[in-house]
Design an enzyme around this catalytic site. Structure first.
Site, PDB file in Angstrom:
ATOM      1  N   HIS A 174      28.100   3.278  68.020  1.00  0.00           N
ATOM      2  CA  HIS A 174      29.208   3.970  68.672  1.00  0.00           C
ATOM      3  C   HIS A 174      29.584   3.225  69.945  1.00  0.00           C
ATOM      4  O   HIS A 174      28.870   2.322  70.368  1.00  0.00           O
ATOM      5  CB  HIS A 174      28.861   5.437  68.964  1.00  0.00           C
ATOM      6  CG  HIS A 174      27.835   5.639  70.035  1.00  0.00           C
ATOM      7  ND1 HIS A 174      26.479   5.454  69.829  1.00  0.00           N
ATOM      8  CD2 HIS A 174      27.963   6.008  71.338  1.00  0.00           C
ATOM      9  CE1 HIS A 174      25.826   5.722  70.955  1.00  0.00           C
ATOM     10  NE2 HIS A 174      26.707   6.046  71.889  1.00  0.00           N
ATOM     11  N   HIS A 226      31.701   3.830  73.938  1.00  0.00           N
ATOM     12  CA  HIS A 226      32.389   4.656  74.927  1.00  0.00           C
ATOM     13  C   HIS A 226      33.260   3.721  75.741  1.00  0.00           C
ATOM     14  O   HIS A 226      32.846   2.606  76.076  1.00  0.00           O
ATOM     15  CB  HIS A 226      31.402   5.352  75.874  1.00  0.00           C
ATOM     16  CG  HIS A 226      30.419   6.228  75.182  1.00  0.00           C
ATOM     17  ND1 HIS A 226      30.764   7.445  74.635  1.00  0.00           N
ATOM     18  CD2 HIS A 226      29.096   6.070  74.954  1.00  0.00           C
ATOM     19  CE1 HIS A 226      29.687   7.995  74.100  1.00  0.00           C
ATOM     20  NE2 HIS A 226      28.663   7.173  74.276  1.00  0.00           N
ATOM     21  N   TYR A 233      26.047  -5.383  76.397  1.00  0.00           N
ATOM     22  CA  TYR A 233      27.360  -5.003  75.871  1.00  0.00           C
ATOM     23  C   TYR A 233      27.992  -3.901  76.721  1.00  0.00           C
ATOM     24  O   TYR A 233      28.332  -2.830  76.235  1.00  0.00           O
ATOM     25  CB  TYR A 233      27.239  -4.566  74.411  1.00  0.00           C
ATOM     26  CG  TYR A 233      26.448  -5.533  73.589  1.00  0.00           C
ATOM     27  CD1 TYR A 233      26.926  -6.816  73.340  1.00  0.00           C
ATOM     28  CD2 TYR A 233      25.202  -5.186  73.074  1.00  0.00           C
ATOM     29  CE1 TYR A 233      26.187  -7.729  72.599  1.00  0.00           C
ATOM     30  CE2 TYR A 233      24.464  -6.090  72.332  1.00  0.00           C
ATOM     31  CZ  TYR A 233      24.955  -7.357  72.099  1.00  0.00           C
ATOM     32  OH  TYR A 233      24.225  -8.246  71.372  1.00  0.00           O
TER      33      TYR A 233
END
Length: 170
Positions: free
Chosen positions: A65, A67, A153
């Protein structure tokens, strides 16, 4: 939120030039495709930003996932198209051919991503700071690292470089 025939119908809040926090998930929550193929994800974002500009205020890419906080142009509120393009480009770059249901086929989805994403329109400076901190701390929360700065990341690195440059330390 309102009820429609016994089902909840969600409304997305749209305002030109607004800043939004997003959570976008892979369909397979055990997958690691986002970090395994980070270059393809970055390329999908880069091409989409070129076609439909937006500012990336913060981002953290997790294995399954991501954000991010975006600010849209002053005359634009269409984040949904941007996400559709990013998801499509990333999926195509992988040559993804996963089983899909009739609904996904009709919508030309290939099954890598969860169909929807979560968005939150940032209300004020405190709300922004809370969501920024959430992005930075997410790898720690999920146990990938013990310090946010150790996760490769994350826009935290970019922000630290900018802060050092601004303060004259770099």
């Amino acid at each position: 939120m309102r009820q429609l025939c016994g089902m909840t119908q969600y409304r997305r809040w749209r305002r030109n030039g607004a800043t939004y926090f997003f959570t976008v998930n892979l369909a397979d929550r055990s997958a690691a495709a986002l970090v395994d193929h980070i270059d393809q994800l970055r390329a999908a974002v880069r091409v989409t930003r070129h076609e439909r500009p937006f500012q990336i205020n913060a981002a953290v890419i997790m294995p399954n996932h991501l954000h991010t906080i975006w600010t849209l142009p002053h005359d634009d509120s269409d984040f949904s198209t941007r996400w559709r393009l990013i998801k499509t480009r990333f999926s195509r770059s992988l040559g993804a051919k996963q089983p899909v249901g009739r609904s996904q086929r009709e919508k030309k989805e290939c099954g890598i991503w969860q169909r929807r994403f979560w968005e939150h329109m940032i209300r004020d400076d405190a709300d922004y700071a809370n969501h920024l901190q959430y992005c930075w701390e997410n790898p720690v929360k999920h146990g990938f690292v013990t310090r946010a700065v150790d996760w490769p990341y994350s826009s935290l690195h970019r922000d630290m470089r900018l802060a050092n440059r601004f303060c004259g330390d770099g």
